[in-house]
Design a protein around this motif. Structure first.
Motif, PDB file in Angstrom:
ATOM      1  N   HIS A  55     100.192  55.150  36.719  1.00  0.00           N
ATOM      2  CA  HIS A  55      98.885  55.678  37.120  1.00  0.00           C
ATOM      3  C   HIS A  55      99.020  56.984  37.902  1.00  0.00           C
ATOM      4  O   HIS A  55      99.784  57.059  38.849  1.00  0.00           O
ATOM      5  CB  HIS A  55      98.152  54.626  37.967  1.00  0.00           C
ATOM      6  CG  HIS A  55      96.748  55.011  38.337  1.00  0.00           C
ATOM      7  ND1 HIS A  55      95.815  55.409  37.393  1.00  0.00           N
ATOM      8  CD2 HIS A  55      96.114  55.069  39.529  1.00  0.00           C
ATOM      9  CE1 HIS A  55      94.666  55.674  38.010  1.00  0.00           C
ATOM     10  NE2 HIS A  55      94.824  55.482  39.303  1.00  0.00           N
ATOM     11  N   GLU A  56      98.264  57.976  37.471  1.00  0.00           N
ATOM     12  CA  GLU A  56      98.184  59.271  38.159  1.00  0.00           C
ATOM     13  C   GLU A  56      99.422  60.144  37.990  1.00  0.00           C
ATOM     14  O   GLU A  56      99.649  61.050  38.786  1.00  0.00           O
ATOM     15  CB  GLU A  56      97.801  59.125  39.635  1.00  0.00           C
ATOM     16  CG  GLU A  56      96.300  58.942  39.856  1.00  0.00           C
ATOM     17  CD  GLU A  56      95.467  60.101  39.292  1.00  0.00           C
ATOM     18  OE1 GLU A  56      95.965  61.232  39.234  1.00  0.00           O
ATOM     19  OE2 GLU A  56      94.325  59.863  38.890  1.00  0.00           O
ATOM     20  N   PHE A  67      92.766  51.697  36.027  1.00  0.00           N
ATOM     21  CA  PHE A  67      93.879  50.982  36.652  1.00  0.00           C
ATOM     22  C   PHE A  67      93.396  50.009  37.725  1.00  0.00           C
ATOM     23  O   PHE A  67      93.830  48.857  37.759  1.00  0.00           O
ATOM     24  CB  PHE A  67      94.847  52.009  37.252  1.00  0.00           C
ATOM     25  CG  PHE A  67      96.021  51.433  37.982  1.00  0.00           C
ATOM     26  CD1 PHE A  67      97.069  50.837  37.290  1.00  0.00           C
ATOM     27  CD2 PHE A  67      96.083  51.486  39.374  1.00  0.00           C
ATOM     28  CE1 PHE A  67      98.161  50.308  37.968  1.00  0.00           C
ATOM     29  CE2 PHE A  67      97.179  50.960  40.058  1.00  0.00           C
ATOM     30  CZ  PHE A  67      98.217  50.366  39.351  1.00  0.00           C
ATOM     31  N   ALA A  68      92.497  50.453  38.589  1.00  0.00           N
ATOM     32  CA  ALA A  68      92.038  49.609  39.710  1.00  0.00           C
ATOM     33  C   ALA A  68      91.169  48.452  39.221  1.00  0.00           C
ATOM     34  O   ALA A  68      90.972  47.470  39.952  1.00  0.00           O
ATOM     35  CB  ALA A  68      91.268  50.445  40.726  1.00  0.00           C
ATOM     36  N   ASN A 122      87.698  53.228  43.674  1.00  0.00           N
ATOM     37  CA  ASN A 122      88.924  54.018  43.840  1.00  0.00           C
ATOM     38  C   ASN A 122      89.059  55.111  42.763  1.00  0.00           C
ATOM     39  O   ASN A 122      90.139  55.637  42.551  1.00  0.00           O
ATOM     40  CB  ASN A 122      90.139  53.081  43.792  1.00  0.00           C
ATOM     41  CG  ASN A 122      91.393  53.738  44.342  1.00  0.00           C
ATOM     42  OD1 ASN A 122      91.363  54.307  45.419  1.00  0.00           O
ATOM     43  ND2 ASN A 122      92.487  53.669  43.587  1.00  0.00           N
ATOM     44  N   THR A 164      89.597  58.251  40.596  1.00  0.00           N
ATOM     45  CA  THR A 164      90.180  59.566  40.835  1.00  0.00           C
ATOM     46  C   THR A 164      89.655  60.507  39.768  1.00  0.00           C
ATOM     47  O   THR A 164      89.838  60.268  38.568  1.00  0.00           O
ATOM     48  CB  THR A 164      91.716  59.499  40.793  1.00  0.00           C
ATOM     49  OG1 THR A 164      92.157  58.512  41.735  1.00  0.00           O
ATOM     50  CG2 THR A 164      92.328  60.838  41.156  1.00  0.00           C
ATOM     51  N   ILE A 205      96.464  64.971  42.517  1.00  0.00           N
ATOM     52  CA  ILE A 205      97.796  64.461  42.873  1.00  0.00           C
ATOM     53  C   ILE A 205      98.587  64.197  41.595  1.00  0.00           C
ATOM     54  O   ILE A 205      98.008  63.976  40.519  1.00  0.00           O
ATOM     55  CB  ILE A 205      97.727  63.162  43.698  1.00  0.00           C
ATOM     56  CG1 ILE A 205      96.978  62.070  42.928  1.00  0.00           C
ATOM     57  CG2 ILE A 205      97.104  63.408  45.056  1.00  0.00           C
ATOM     58  CD1 ILE A 205      97.275  60.679  43.421  1.00  0.00           C
TER      59      ILE A 205
HETATM   60  C1  LIG Z   1      93.688  54.424  44.080  1.00  0.00           C
HETATM   61  O1  LIG Z   1      93.760  55.828  43.807  1.00  0.00           O
HETATM   62  C2  LIG Z   1      94.943  56.451  44.249  1.00  0.00           C
HETATM   63  C3  LIG Z   1      94.810  57.904  43.972  1.00  0.00           C
HETATM   64  O2  LIG Z   1      94.491  58.104  42.641  1.00  0.00           O
HETATM   65  C4  LIG Z   1      96.152  55.840  43.577  1.00  0.00           C
HETATM   66  O3  LIG Z   1      97.332  56.421  44.073  1.00  0.00           O
HETATM   67  C5  LIG Z   1      96.181  54.339  43.816  1.00  0.00           C
HETATM   68  O4  LIG Z   1      97.220  53.766  43.039  1.00  0.00           O
HETATM   69  C6  LIG Z   1      94.853  53.717  43.402  1.00  0.00           C
HETATM   70  N1  LIG Z   1      94.842  52.303  43.711  1.00  0.00           N
HETATM   71  C7  LIG Z   1      94.352  51.433  42.872  1.00  0.00           C
HETATM   72  C8  LIG Z   1      94.431  50.001  43.258  1.00  0.00           C
HETATM   73  O5  LIG Z   1      93.850  51.770  41.820  1.00  0.00           O
END
Ligand SMILES: *[C@@H]1O[C@H](CO)[C@@H](O)[C@H](O)[C@H]1NC(C)=O
Ligand code: HEM
Ligand SMILES: *[C@@H]1O[C@H](CO)[C@@H](O)[C@H](O)[C@H]1NC(C)=O
Ligand SMILES: *[C@@H]1O[C@H](CO)[C@@H](O)[C@H](O)[C@H]1NC(C)=O
Ligand SMILES: *[C@@H]1O[C@H](CO)[C@@H](O)[C@H](O)[C@H]1NC(C)=O
Ligand SMILES: *[C@@H]1O[C@H](CO)[C@@H](O)[C@H](O)[C@H]1NC(C)=O
Ligand SMILES: *[C@@H]1O[C@H](CO)[C@@H](O)[C@H](O)[C@H]1NC(C)=O
Ligand SMILES: *[C@@H]1O[C@H](CO)[C@@H](O)[C@H](O)[C@H]1NC(C)=O
Ligand SMILES: [Mg+2]
Length: 267
Positions: free
Chosen positions: A112-113, A126-127, A174, A176, A257
């Motif tokens: 993720h990211e 993802f969240a 959450n 992004t 990021i």
């Molecule tokens: C929440 O977002 C941040 C930044 O994108 C990321 O690093 C983190 O893994 C995320 N957490 C979840 C549970 O999605």
């Protein structure tokens, strides 16, 4: 005399072959050697329908492992007529998703990211759940877009991005959504329009796009063929611009990021 005429005949054949391949980008690919085959239990797949499809047709290793720059650049050219300029950056960044310095797998790139982001076209955030596997509920926004037409285009692709982001903003506290995700998402929309349709017009038949996402299969039997126009930054750039304009995008705040690896944080 014999060797001379053989040589002449060889050169004539080679010349004709090169003219034919210039007119038809598919001419040199042995499509029979690249039949679709579902992944087996030990084969890895990832969040990218484009790479999964190349693996399902054996343009990439069918096990989804040992990927690197040359393997992906060759597969993208053979399967989609894509040129290295539109693939290289994603491959470079994909190396961040694993501790292995020499190769990555289709599964690794779900990190993720690094490349993987929220508000995808066919995967959950993802969240919220599964950011890896195809999800028909998520995909229905794209599937049902551009009603009344049998194709998708840059207008519908932008509208789909707007709706997918609105869904993530509504359900994912959450989420992004910075310039980085906006650029990647718009490039991916440009990719499906280009590989399943006409990369100059940015128009792709709905049937082809749906098979590509749902089955991760090249719809050859349905009449698809590899674009004769090479897909490169010259064709993709204008499509991305139109998709971005049609998506009415604004950031949800925060700074871009990049997660640097499985065991690293981010900058
Ligand atoms: C929440 O977002 C941040 C930044 O994108 C990321 O690093 C983190 O893994 C995320 N957490 C979840 C549970 O999605
Ligand atoms: C070969 C041509 C390619 C095509 C046609 C393609 C197409 C796509 C499309 C349409 C998506 C969006 C999926 C969705 O939103 O549900 C996507 C996502 C993704 N692609 Fe590719 N791609 C290609 C190459 C690559 C390369 C070279 C990499 C990196 C090595 C890559 C990594 C990813 C990743 C990680 C995602 C998940 C992003 C997300 O939706 O969260 N792709 N790709
Ligand atoms: C291009 O060549 C391939 C393989 O010879 C063929 O199957 C395909 O129909 C051709 N496409 C066009 C548009 O001529
Ligand atoms: C990329 O992978 C292929 C196939 O595994 C291998 O033959 C080639 O040497 C690799 N290239 C690099 C630069 O690691
Ligand atoms: C697909 O996404 C929807 C909407 O977020 C969710 O309710 C559903 O559980 C997901 N399905 C699977 C199989 O993960
Ligand atoms: C996309 O298709 C729709 C429906 O046919 C049309 O209204 C729209 O103008 C098209 N967009 C472009 C950029 O041609
Ligand atoms: C993209 O391909 C076209 C057609 O072959 C070519 O004219 C153009 O220069 C290419 N663009 C890039 C950036 O390589
Ligand atoms: C486009 O964005 C503007 C500003 O955020 C907003 O007022 C407008 O409602 C949006 N239009 C659509 C169709 O979402
Ligand atoms: Mg995603």
């Amino acid at each position: 005399m014999l060797s001379k005429s053989l040589l002449l005949s060889f050169c004539t054949t080679a010349l004709l072959a090169s003219v034919a391949s210039a007119k038809n980008g598919s001419a040199e690919i042995d499509w029979d050697a690249h039949q679709w085959q579902a992944p087996g239990p030990n084969d890895l797949r990832g969040p990218c329908p484009g790479l999964n499809t190349l693996a399902n047709h054996g343009f990439l290793p069918r096990d989804g492992r040992n990927l690197n720059m040359s393997v992906i650049v060759d597969a993208g050219f053979d399967g989609y007529h894509m040129q290295p300029d539109v693939l290289a950056l994603a491959v470079k960044v994909a190396f961040l998703t694993t501790d292995d310095p020499f190769s990555f797998t289709l599964d690794d790139i779900k990190l993720h990211e690094t490349i993987e982001h929220d508000a995808s076209l066919s995967r959950e955030d993802f969240a919220l759940g599964d950011n890896l596997h195809f999800n028909e509920t998520i995909f229905s926004t794209l599937a049902n877009s551009n009603p009344g037409s049998d194709f998708y285009n840059t207008t519908s692709a932008g509208e789909v991005q707007r709706l997918r982001l609105a869904d993530s903003e509504a359900r994912n506290p959450n989420v992004t959504n910075t310039d980085k995700e906006f650029f990647i998402r718009s490039a991916e929309s440009g990719f499906y329009l280009s590989v399943m349709g006409d990369p100059l017009a940015g128009v792709a038949p709905k049937e082809f796009v749906q098979i590509f996402f749902r089955e991760e299969r090249l719809p050859i039997a349905e009449g698809w063929h590899r674009s004769e126009t090479p897909i490169n930054s010259t064709t993709l750039g204008p499509l991305i611009g139109k998709i971005e304009a049609a998506s009415n995008w604004t950031t949800s705040g925060g700074c871009p990021i990049i997660v640097l690896g499985p065991d690293f944080g981010s900058f």
